[in-house]
Design a protein around this motif. Structure first.
Motif, PDB file in Angstrom:
ATOM      1  N   ASP A  39       3.737  45.179 108.950  1.00 40.28           N
ATOM      2  CA  ASP A  39       4.002  45.654 107.599  1.00 40.28           C
ATOM      3  C   ASP A  39       5.104  46.709 107.658  1.00 40.28           C
ATOM      4  O   ASP A  39       4.911  47.792 108.232  1.00 40.28           O
ATOM      5  CB  ASP A  39       2.726  46.255 107.007  1.00 40.28           C
ATOM      6  N   GLU A  41       6.273  48.772 105.517  1.00 39.70           N
ATOM      7  CA  GLU A  41       5.940  50.044 104.887  1.00 39.70           C
ATOM      8  C   GLU A  41       5.174  50.949 105.854  1.00 39.70           C
ATOM      9  O   GLU A  41       5.410  52.156 105.914  1.00 39.70           O
ATOM     10  CB  GLU A  41       5.110  49.795 103.621  1.00 39.70           C
ATOM     11  N   SER A  42       4.255  50.361 106.614  1.00 38.35           N
ATOM     12  CA  SER A  42       3.495  51.138 107.587  1.00 38.35           C
ATOM     13  C   SER A  42       4.390  51.635 108.715  1.00 38.35           C
ATOM     14  O   SER A  42       4.246  52.764 109.191  1.00 38.35           O
ATOM     15  CB  SER A  42       2.361  50.283 108.179  1.00 38.35           C
ATOM     16  N   ASP A  45       6.438  54.544 107.366  1.00 39.11           N
ATOM     17  CA  ASP A  45       5.626  55.756 107.237  1.00 39.11           C
ATOM     18  C   ASP A  45       5.423  56.424 108.593  1.00 39.11           C
ATOM     19  O   ASP A  45       5.525  57.653 108.717  1.00 39.11           O
ATOM     20  CB  ASP A  45       4.269  55.420 106.618  1.00 39.11           C
ATOM     21  N   ARG A 100       9.194  60.734 101.446  1.00 35.09           N
ATOM     22  CA  ARG A 100       8.890  59.303 101.314  1.00 35.09           C
ATOM     23  C   ARG A 100       9.664  58.681 100.158  1.00 35.09           C
ATOM     24  O   ARG A 100      10.059  57.505 100.226  1.00 35.09           O
ATOM     25  CB  ARG A 100       7.381  59.101 101.109  1.00 35.09           C
ATOM     26  N   SER A 104      13.525  53.516 100.689  1.00 33.33           N
ATOM     27  CA  SER A 104      13.316  52.357  99.816  1.00 33.33           C
ATOM     28  C   SER A 104      13.480  51.079 100.630  1.00 33.33           C
ATOM     29  O   SER A 104      14.531  50.868 101.251  1.00 33.33           O
ATOM     30  CB  SER A 104      14.322  52.390  98.662  1.00 33.33           C
ATOM     31  N   TRP A 105      12.439  50.230 100.630  1.00 36.54           N
ATOM     32  CA  TRP A 105      12.453  48.978 101.383  1.00 36.54           C
ATOM     33  C   TRP A 105      12.696  47.807 100.441  1.00 36.54           C
ATOM     34  O   TRP A 105      11.958  47.604  99.489  1.00 36.54           O
ATOM     35  CB  TRP A 105      11.141  48.782 102.135  1.00 36.54           C
ATOM     36  N   LYS A 107      12.469  44.083 100.160  1.00 34.05           N
ATOM     37  CA  LYS A 107      11.806  42.970 100.845  1.00 34.05           C
ATOM     38  C   LYS A 107      12.694  41.739 100.924  1.00 34.05           C
ATOM     39  O   LYS A 107      12.684  41.016 101.921  1.00 34.05           O
ATOM     40  CB  LYS A 107      10.496  42.635 100.127  1.00 34.05           C
ATOM     41  N   LEU A 112      16.186  48.658 104.684  1.00 31.62           N
ATOM     42  CA  LEU A 112      15.622  49.973 104.394  1.00 31.62           C
ATOM     43  C   LEU A 112      16.755  50.930 104.033  1.00 31.62           C
ATOM     44  O   LEU A 112      17.683  51.126 104.816  1.00 31.62           O
ATOM     45  CB  LEU A 112      14.856  50.517 105.604  1.00 31.62           C
TER      46      LEU A 112
END
Length: 240
Positions: A39, A41-42, A45, A100, A104-105, A107, A112
């Motif tokens: 993932d 997003e993970s 982070d 955060r 911006s990702w 998809k 990124l």
């Protein structure tokens, strides 16, 4: 005998290949677990938390030399002193300021986008051992503390001059590019480790348009290239 040897070597090669495959697969699996699977997003982070832990990044260091002169006149006499003072300046990026919301990702394009805080200039750290002072006040220096006053004035002027040189467009541009590439790699490597090998990372500073794509992972400018780009821009502005 030779056939048995070849067969043994072939079996050994297969075993080694399997071991390598298991090892690589295990490393990839560990990477995925560490970064929360595939993932993005993970992964992002986790990368951001790691950057916050590092706090400050020093992507670029430059050394400048200042030459300043001061003159004093009194009682019809004059004294003049010249100071040559080198100093080192660090260009820092406060990674704790990257929030955060600055990430911006996309998809669809697997890109990124990272908005960076402004570069901060630390220093200068002057090299007193390499400093050189010249000049003589003759009679005025003998009758007063003119040399001491002139040296103090020169040091203040030299510090200001070193800061001015550090804030010039060319070294700032080089520092920005170095910071941009360091941040892009810092996000790209965990993404690749998590199996998102075709991910792109584009970092930009807050004063750059969002539509602009100033840098990708393989972009790098040398000092001469930066000088040449600045010269071309000035030439283009002159012809308009």
């Amino acid at each position: 005998m030779e056939g048995r040897l070849n067969k043994s070597l072939a079996i050994a090669a297969v075993v080694v290949a399997l071991l390598i495959g298991f090892l690589v697969g295990g490393i990839a699996d560990i990477g995925k677990r560490l970064f929360g699977g595939a993932d993005p997003e993970s992964v992002v982070d986790s990368s951001l938390q790691s950057m916050h832990a590092q706090n400050r990044l020093v992507p670029f260091v430059a050394r400048f030399v200042s030459v300043t002169s001061s003159k004093q006149e009194k009682f019809g006499l004059s004294a003049e002193r010249t100071l040559i003072l080198p100093g080192t300046v660090r260009y820092e990026l406060d990674m704790a300021k990257i929030e955060r919301d600055d990430l911006s990702w996309d998809k669809a394009t697997k890109t990124l986008s990272v908005e960076l805080p402004e570069i901060e200039i630390a220093g200068p750290e002057v090299d007193l051992k390499a400093a050189r002072e010249y000049g003589s006040g003759g009679i005025l220096s003998a009758l007063s503390n003119a040399d001491t006053q002139l040296d103090d004035a020169n040091r203040g002027l030299a510090i200001d001059d070193l800061r001015k040189q550090a804030g010039a467009p060319v070294p700032l541009h080089l520092a920005r590019e170095a910071a941009r590439q360091a941040i892009e790699r810092s996000f790209a490597m965990p993404l690749n480790a998590a199996g998102i090998s075709d991910a792109k990372v584009v970092a930009r500073f807050g004063d750059e348009p969002k539509a602009q794509k100033p840098s990708y992972l393989d972009r790098s400018l040398t000092y001469n290239q930066a000088i040449e780009e600045a010269r071309k821009r000035r030439a283009g502005e002159t012809t308009k």
